[in-house]
Design a protein around this motif. Sequence first.
Motif, PDB file in Angstrom:
ATOM      1  N   ILE A  29      85.314  28.770  36.158  1.00 33.66           N
ATOM      2  CA  ILE A  29      85.069  29.056  37.795  1.00 33.66           C
ATOM      3  C   ILE A  29      83.651  28.795  38.037  1.00 33.66           C
ATOM      4  N   SER A  30      83.129  27.880  38.957  1.00 36.15           N
ATOM      5  CA  SER A  30      81.941  27.668  39.415  1.00 36.15           C
ATOM      6  C   SER A  30      81.290  28.797  40.205  1.00 36.15           C
ATOM      7  N   PRO A  31      80.103  29.306  39.938  1.00 36.04           N
ATOM      8  CA  PRO A  31      79.558  30.006  40.845  1.00 36.04           C
ATOM      9  C   PRO A  31      78.845  29.542  42.108  1.00 36.04           C
ATOM     10  N   ASP A  32      78.861  28.260  42.175  1.00 36.70           N
ATOM     11  CA  ASP A  32      78.404  27.709  43.431  1.00 36.70           C
ATOM     12  C   ASP A  32      79.396  27.601  44.446  1.00 36.70           C
ATOM     13  N   LYS A  33      79.289  28.174  45.634  1.00 36.30           N
ATOM     14  CA  LYS A  33      80.511  27.929  46.730  1.00 36.30           C
ATOM     15  C   LYS A  33      80.981  26.524  47.014  1.00 36.30           C
ATOM     16  N   ASN A  34      79.927  25.669  47.329  1.00 33.63           N
ATOM     17  CA  ASN A  34      80.378  24.414  47.674  1.00 33.63           C
ATOM     18  C   ASN A  34      81.204  23.709  46.628  1.00 33.63           C
ATOM     19  N   THR A  87      80.442  42.489  44.406  1.00 29.95           N
ATOM     20  CA  THR A  87      80.866  42.088  42.966  1.00 29.95           C
ATOM     21  C   THR A  87      82.306  42.022  42.727  1.00 29.95           C
ATOM     22  N   PRO A  88      82.845  41.269  41.747  1.00 28.93           N
ATOM     23  CA  PRO A  88      84.210  41.449  41.665  1.00 28.93           C
ATOM     24  C   PRO A  88      84.901  42.511  41.123  1.00 28.93           C
ATOM     25  N   GLN A  93      88.103  47.510  42.778  1.00 25.05           N
ATOM     26  CA  GLN A  93      88.424  48.817  43.056  1.00 25.05           C
ATOM     27  C   GLN A  93      88.508  49.154  44.517  1.00 25.05           C
ATOM     28  N   LYS A  94      88.029  48.457  45.274  1.00 24.69           N
ATOM     29  CA  LYS A  94      87.824  48.956  46.914  1.00 24.69           C
ATOM     30  C   LYS A  94      89.524  48.435  47.437  1.00 24.69           C
ATOM     31  N   LEU A  95      89.967  47.226  46.983  1.00 29.83           N
ATOM     32  CA  LEU A  95      90.921  46.749  47.676  1.00 29.83           C
ATOM     33  C   LEU A  95      92.089  47.637  47.564  1.00 29.83           C
ATOM     34  N   THR A  96      92.955  48.024  48.389  1.00 31.94           N
ATOM     35  CA  THR A  96      94.184  48.827  48.444  1.00 31.94           C
ATOM     36  C   THR A  96      95.572  47.886  48.406  1.00 31.94           C
ATOM     37  N   ILE A  97      95.577  46.884  47.620  1.00 32.70           N
ATOM     38  CA  ILE A  97      96.722  46.247  47.549  1.00 32.70           C
ATOM     39  C   ILE A  97      97.224  46.340  45.938  1.00 32.70           C
ATOM     40  N   PRO A  98      98.607  46.493  46.023  1.00 33.18           N
ATOM     41  CA  PRO A  98      99.330  47.106  44.926  1.00 33.18           C
ATOM     42  C   PRO A  98      98.957  46.034  43.589  1.00 33.18           C
ATOM     43  N   GLU A  99      98.895  44.552  43.978  1.00 35.58           N
ATOM     44  CA  GLU A  99      98.714  43.589  42.737  1.00 35.58           C
ATOM     45  C   GLU A  99      97.238  42.992  43.160  1.00 35.58           C
ATOM     46  N   VAL A 100      96.000  43.500  42.330  1.00 38.64           N
ATOM     47  CA  VAL A 100      94.850  42.917  42.421  1.00 38.64           C
ATOM     48  C   VAL A 100      94.182  42.464  41.202  1.00 38.64           C
ATOM     49  N   ASP A 101      94.043  41.311  40.894  1.00 37.50           N
ATOM     50  CA  ASP A 101      93.305  41.070  39.489  1.00 37.50           C
ATOM     51  C   ASP A 101      91.954  40.421  39.460  1.00 37.50           C
ATOM     52  N   ILE A 102      91.286  40.485  38.425  1.00 41.34           N
ATOM     53  CA  ILE A 102      89.701  39.801  38.223  1.00 41.34           C
ATOM     54  C   ILE A 102      90.403  38.484  37.184  1.00 41.34           C
ATOM     55  N   VAL A 103      90.079  37.352  37.774  1.00 40.17           N
ATOM     56  CA  VAL A 103      90.487  36.245  36.859  1.00 40.17           C
ATOM     57  C   VAL A 103      89.152  35.260  36.777  1.00 40.17           C
ATOM     58  N   ASP A 104      89.116  34.712  35.517  1.00 40.80           N
ATOM     59  CA  ASP A 104      87.756  33.919  34.999  1.00 40.80           C
ATOM     60  C   ASP A 104      88.311  32.445  34.900  1.00 40.80           C
ATOM     61  N   GLU A 105      89.598  32.171  35.182  1.00 42.81           N
ATOM     62  CA  GLU A 105      90.231  30.622  35.022  1.00 42.81           C
ATOM     63  C   GLU A 105      90.654  30.019  36.031  1.00 42.81           C
ATOM     64  N   LEU A 106      90.225  28.888  36.083  1.00 39.19           N
ATOM     65  CA  LEU A 106      90.569  28.265  37.384  1.00 39.19           C
ATOM     66  C   LEU A 106      91.967  28.061  37.523  1.00 39.19           C
ATOM     67  N   ASN A 107      92.723  27.308  36.607  1.00 42.42           N
ATOM     68  CA  ASN A 107      94.416  27.220  36.542  1.00 42.42           C
ATOM     69  C   ASN A 107      94.980  28.252  37.114  1.00 42.42           C
ATOM     70  N   LYS A 108      94.595  29.350  36.588  1.00 43.27           N
ATOM     71  CA  LYS A 108      95.446  30.627  36.639  1.00 43.27           C
ATOM     72  C   LYS A 108      95.579  31.101  38.131  1.00 43.27           C
ATOM     73  N   PHE A 109      94.285  30.901  38.550  1.00 42.67           N
ATOM     74  CA  PHE A 109      94.289  31.588  39.999  1.00 42.67           C
ATOM     75  C   PHE A 109      94.823  30.396  41.070  1.00 42.67           C
ATOM     76  N   GLU A 126      81.075  33.889  37.835  1.00 43.63           N
ATOM     77  CA  GLU A 126      82.123  33.019  37.502  1.00 43.63           C
ATOM     78  C   GLU A 126      83.509  33.541  37.617  1.00 43.63           C
ATOM     79  N   LYS A 127      83.616  34.734  38.116  1.00 47.57           N
ATOM     80  CA  LYS A 127      85.129  35.326  38.321  1.00 47.57           C
ATOM     81  C   LYS A 127      85.363  35.645  39.670  1.00 47.57           C
ATOM     82  N   VAL A 128      86.762  35.435  40.207  1.00 54.88           N
ATOM     83  CA  VAL A 128      87.228  35.719  41.349  1.00 54.88           C
ATOM     84  C   VAL A 128      88.190  36.618  41.277  1.00 54.88           C
TER      85      VAL A 128
END
Length: 507
Positions: A29-34, A87-88, A93-109, A126-128
């Motif tokens: 995952i690219s760290p640059d927004k654009n 930070t990811p 930790q903050k989001l109160t959603i039942p299913e929250v993951d940290i992903v470092d692979e483009l195709n997965k997310f 490089e994580k989302v």
Amino acid sequence: MFKNNKQKKEDKEKKEQQKNEEKPKKEPISPDKNQFLLTVKEKLHSPSDFIVRSVSDNMIVVYVDNLVDNKNLNEIILTQLQEVEETPEAIHQKLTIPEVDIVDELNKFIGDMLQGAAVVHIVGHEKVVVAKISAYQSRGLSAPENESQVIGSQVGFNENLSTNISLIRRYITNPNLCNEKFVLGKQTKTSLSLLYIHGIATEEYVNTVRQRISDLDIQDILDSAVLAELIDDNSKSIFPQMLLTERPDRFCDGLLSGKVGIVVNGSSMAILCPYAFIEFFQSREDQNLRWPIASFVRLLRFFAIFTSIFLTPIYVASLTYHYEVIPQPLLVPLSESRAIVPFPPIIEALLLELIIELLREAGAKLPTKVGQTIGIVGGIVIGTAAVQAGITSNILIIIVALGALSSFTTPNYMMGNVIRIVRFPIILLAGFWGYYGIMIAICLMLIHLLRLSSLGAPYMAPFYPPRFKQWPNSIIRLPITFIKRQTVNSRNEDSNESQQGEKKVAK
């Protein structure tokens, strides 16, 4: 020429190598927004419903419109993102959603986005963070249309997997109810659940279903009927080896009897297996009726099935080769009725059977009100006109109508279609060889049924191999006090013994 073991191993290695080559390579995952947005748009081919929401200069949220729950997005995610460190790990930790993951692979997310997830990207990382807040639209719960009953539950499955699972858990509040999730189809990514009760279901059947689902390599799957055909023991057979049901109570009754169930997302029909031939003619309502009434209805159903399959072939065979079996009082009116008919009995019967099937198919495909009118009016008009024109006899009209009516007593739609079809080859054999042709058809059908299996279990159980203790409750419905929780071919013996032990302790 049969392949030797070495060739089989080489073929297996080649298939595994092809699968590994087909697997998409891991893309960072690219760290640059654009650059991140450009890459995601390229993966999704720049869809018009791709939405980008800016939370701050360094943080954005991307998602596909109409797939996410806007209420959760606006009131929970966007609100909480404004009060958290960028930070990811902190967002996770903050989001109160039942299913929250940290992903470092483009195709997965990307796959998660297409299933209703919102993705949070932070500049320099490089994580989302993937928050699954899907909002798939589904119809409300309604009464089953194809498996209606007077006494009992009036709720059927719908096309939403989570809703169907919740219905099942309302019936079975047991921690031993196991739910294993799979994803099938390279293009559709269809979710499905394998359900069984640990300690009741036979482990061999569970492993067989699990293995067959895991071995599937298909592009798409849109309905449970397709999956049932793919994992059947003999997919070329006309007879179904797995039950498709839209009733949660029937599905749960099967799980409690040791069967294995499969629920597919997007389908309102669930799969139960293994299933024996005799079980397709048993209705869930049989358990809700008093046992003498249920036994009478079940016997009437078996008689109707025999009538639907063999009545027309017996008519054709009797008029073609075996006039001596027709009673004398019936022979005279029968001869007068066929005096002006120009066709032999086999052509006459096939023509009328085809007309009935056309009317049935037209009535099923047209809107409800129009379909009922077509079925009733069409049957009366065509039947009357056919007799007046001398194309068929009055008696054959009665026989074919009685056979068609009898076929509707089958409680399972898939088996009902089988009964409709097997009549035609039997009619042909009866027209060629009379009663000998009917006997040949019965023998061929029995041979085929005896060779079939469902998850390796005998399809003709409990009659073959013979299990005499299970014969009475297969043909009639015994009183509940005499019925053990033992189905035709799918119950652990240990669980039965444990139940009997528990009853003795309770006494």
